[in-house]
Design an enzyme around this catalytic site. Structure first.
Site, PDB file in Angstrom:
ATOM      1  N   LYS A   5       2.458  -6.685   1.349  1.00 45.49           N
ATOM      2  CA  LYS A   5       2.530  -5.945   0.159  1.00 45.49           C
ATOM      3  C   LYS A   5       1.262  -6.192  -0.688  1.00 45.49           C
ATOM      4  CE  LYS A   5       7.132  -5.090   0.642  1.00 45.49           C
ATOM      5  NZ  LYS A   5       7.171  -4.049   2.093  1.00 45.49           N
ATOM      6  N   CYS A   6       0.206  -6.404  -0.283  1.00 48.51           N
ATOM      7  CA  CYS A   6      -0.969  -6.757  -0.984  1.00 48.51           C
ATOM      8  C   CYS A   6      -2.075  -5.421  -0.905  1.00 48.51           C
ATOM      9  CB  CYS A   6      -1.491  -7.755  -0.181  1.00 48.51           C
ATOM     10  SG  CYS A   6      -3.249  -8.322  -0.941  1.00 48.51           S
ATOM     11  N   GLY A   7      -2.931  -5.339  -1.884  1.00 42.51           N
ATOM     12  CA  GLY A   7      -3.928  -4.634  -1.927  1.00 42.51           C
ATOM     13  C   GLY A   7      -5.072  -4.578  -0.594  1.00 42.51           C
ATOM     14  N   THR A  29      -3.827  -5.140   2.357  1.00 43.01           N
ATOM     15  CA  THR A  29      -2.940  -5.492   3.552  1.00 43.01           C
ATOM     16  C   THR A  29      -3.574  -4.330   4.712  1.00 43.01           C
ATOM     17  OG1 THR A  29      -1.102  -5.771   2.415  1.00 43.01           O
ATOM     18  CG2 THR A  29      -0.501  -4.720   4.518  1.00 43.01           C
TER      19      THR A  29
END
Length: 180
Positions: free
Chosen positions: A34-36, A38
């Protein structure tokens, strides 16, 4: 020393010795769903598919230490990676990669290749650390998700690529190591 002296837990919680990867060129990355960053799973998978028959492997090590961006359990992480990015390289079990709880492998990786600043095409993407997490910038620890370490065939940590560096930007160095 080399990375072959370390192990990491797989998705079932069993130890996987990195000696199993001896003689291969590796990229070891801490990851999150759930990361920028990903979307880098896609780039890592592309590298893996392109070079796996030449002795190259990517090893993903999920961590929930950065704004809880890896909330799922190991089965959910595996499903997410396969469904959304077609990941076929090893995705290990979720663990800690920074601070006092960091597993020995990541303690070793960051000792061998310390933080040298942010470089590459997307440096401004890391500016939030200066404001929100300035304490992360004062040492060699992992700064954020998708820090990538390049390992040669001898198990030596030869390069570190911070989160803002896209996997494709590592191609020249991977090809050089594969040719050795």
């Amino acid at each position: 020393m080399s990375i072959y002296e370390y192990s990491v837990k797989d998705k079932a919680g069993k130890d996987v010795s990195l000696k199993d990867y001896e003689g291969q060129v590796l990229v070891i990355a801490n990851t999150a769903s759930k990361c920028g960053f990903t979307h880098q799973y896609e780039g890592l998978e592309a590298l893996y598919k392109e070079y796996k028959d030449k002795g190259f492997t990517v090893i993903a090590v999920p961590s929930n230490q950065f704004e809880e961006q890896e909330p799922g359990d190991n089965n959910e992480i595996q499903h997410f990676c396969k469904l959304n990015y077609g990941v076929t390289f090893p995705v290990m079990g979720k663990t800690e990669v920074r601070d006092g709880g960091a597993i020995p492998l990541f303690q070793y990786l960051t000792k061998e290749q310390g933080f040298k600043g942010f470089h590459g095409n997307n440096v401004e993407s890391m500016d939030f650390l200066k404001d929100e997490y300035p304490q992360f910038l004062g040492d060699d620890s992992i700064k954020w998700n998708f820090t990538k370490f390049l390992i040669n065939r001898k198990g030596e940590v030869v390069a570190r690529f911070e989160s803002n560096v896209e996997p494709v930007e590592m191609k020249a160095e991977i090809e050089k190591l594969l040719a050795e």
